[in-house]
Design an enzyme around this catalytic site. Structure first.
Site, PDB file in Angstrom:
ATOM      1  CG  HIS A   1      10.720 -12.035  -2.406  1.00 14.50           C
ATOM      2  ND1 HIS A   1       9.531 -12.610  -2.020  1.00 14.50           N
ATOM      3  CD2 HIS A   1      10.791 -10.857  -1.732  1.00 14.50           C
ATOM      4  CE1 HIS A   1       8.915 -11.803  -1.167  1.00 14.50           C
ATOM      5  NE2 HIS A   1       9.662 -10.730  -0.964  1.00 14.50           N
ATOM      6  CD  GLU A   2      14.396  -9.581  -0.721  1.00 16.37           C
ATOM      7  OE1 GLU A   2      14.005  -8.401  -0.739  1.00 16.37           O
ATOM      8  OE2 GLU A   2      13.884 -10.449   0.012  1.00 16.37           O
TER       9      GLU A   2
ATOM     10  N   GLY B   1       0.852  -1.192   0.000  1.00 13.36           N
ATOM     11  CA  GLY B   1       0.000   0.000   0.000  1.00 13.36           C
ATOM     12  C   GLY B   1       0.882   1.234   0.000  1.00 13.36           C
TER      13      GLY B   1
ATOM     14  CG  HIS C   1      10.623  -6.203  -2.684  1.00 15.85           C
ATOM     15  ND1 HIS C   1       9.328  -5.815  -2.428  1.00 15.85           N
ATOM     16  CD2 HIS C   1      10.865  -7.265  -1.875  1.00 15.85           C
ATOM     17  CE1 HIS C   1       8.810  -6.628  -1.504  1.00 15.85           C
ATOM     18  NE2 HIS C   1       9.718  -7.518  -1.156  1.00 15.85           N
TER      19      HIS C   1
ATOM     20  N   PRO D   1       5.823 -22.223  -0.799  1.00 14.48           N
ATOM     21  CG  PRO D   1       4.958 -23.138   1.161  1.00 14.48           C
ATOM     22  CD  PRO D   1       5.932 -23.407   0.063  1.00 14.48           C
TER      23      PRO D   1
ATOM     24  N   GLY E   1       6.648 -15.805   1.641  1.00 15.23           N
ATOM     25  CA  GLY E   1       6.054 -14.689   2.379  1.00 15.23           C
ATOM     26  C   GLY E   1       6.886 -13.447   2.153  1.00 15.23           C
ATOM     27  CB  CYS E   2       6.673 -10.349   1.333  1.00 13.18           C
ATOM     28  SG  CYS E   2       7.433  -8.743   1.075  1.00 13.18           S
TER      29      CYS E   2
HETATM   30 ZN   LIG Z   1       9.453  -9.053   0.173  1.00 11.11          ZN
END
Ligand SMILES: [Zn+2]
Length: 196
Positions: free
Chosen positions: A156-157, A13, A160, A111, A113-114
């Site tokens: 994943h990073e 958000g 971002h 699986p 997560g973050c």
């Molecule tokens: Zn993350």
């Protein structure tokens, strides 16, 4: 009011997580400012006992990632899970302006997560092998080949840095609140903490 670089994780958000992070310029790379950001990222990574942090997660829209799967973290997982997810120790790796190259088309679905989507997880497909190139800091080589869970962390990073969050890639039907059972057991008296 707190200003970035934060000691906590920005949450989904926050516009900083959705913008394309800026390249660190050659003049900036060895600056005190960048060293302080990296230092804070490593501290946050270790304090929250996670495996990766991208600068936007502490409020800094710059292309910097830190990754670490410390020795001893293995104990947090059942041996079969550790094996199945192809986890392994990853010494602290810090990249400024990382570039990712996919070096295996094999996909693993596990699986994920973050810390910026605190309290939830979902199955995400990631490539099994990647090569990360960039400016290495704190003893990190300028190029690393990563496999399995470490390759997942890197994907994943780097996501971002491009404003992408795992929820954009997840199998939506597997999205779950990590504490759903506990919430039932405690008749709803449960909380997700954003501070540690
Ligand atoms: Zn993350």
């Amino acid at each position: 009011m707190s200003v970035p670089p934060y000691r906590h994780f920005t949450q989904i958000g926050d516009p900083v997580l959705r913008q394309k992070a800026e390249e660190v310029s050659p003049e900036e790379i060895d600056s005190l400012e960048i060293d302080l950001i990296i230092d804070r990222m490593v501290k946050v990574l270790r304090h929250y006992d996670c495996v990766g942090v991208a600068a936007p997660q502490i409020g800094i829209p710059k292309r910097i990632i830190v990754m670490e799967f410390r020795e001893g973290k293995q104990e947090q997982f059942k041996p079969e899970i550790y094996e199945e997810r192809k986890m392994s120790t990853l010494p602290l790796a810090v990249f400024v302006n990382p570039e990712l190259e996919i070096i295996s088309s094999q996909l693993n679905k596990h699986p994920e997560g973050c810390m910026s989507v605190r309290g939830y997880s979902a199955q995400v497909e990631r490539y099994d092998k990647v090569r990360v190139r960039g400016v290495g800091k704190l003893g990190t080589p300028s190029e690393m080949d990563l496999e399995g869970w470490s390759a997942r962390i890197a994907q994943h990073e780097v996501d971002h840095l491009n404003g992408t969050i795992y929820v954009d890639r997840m199998d939506i039907s597997t999205f779950n609140c990590n504490s759903w059972e506990q919430i039932n057991a405690a008749e709803g008296r449960s909380a997700i903490w954003f501070h540690k």
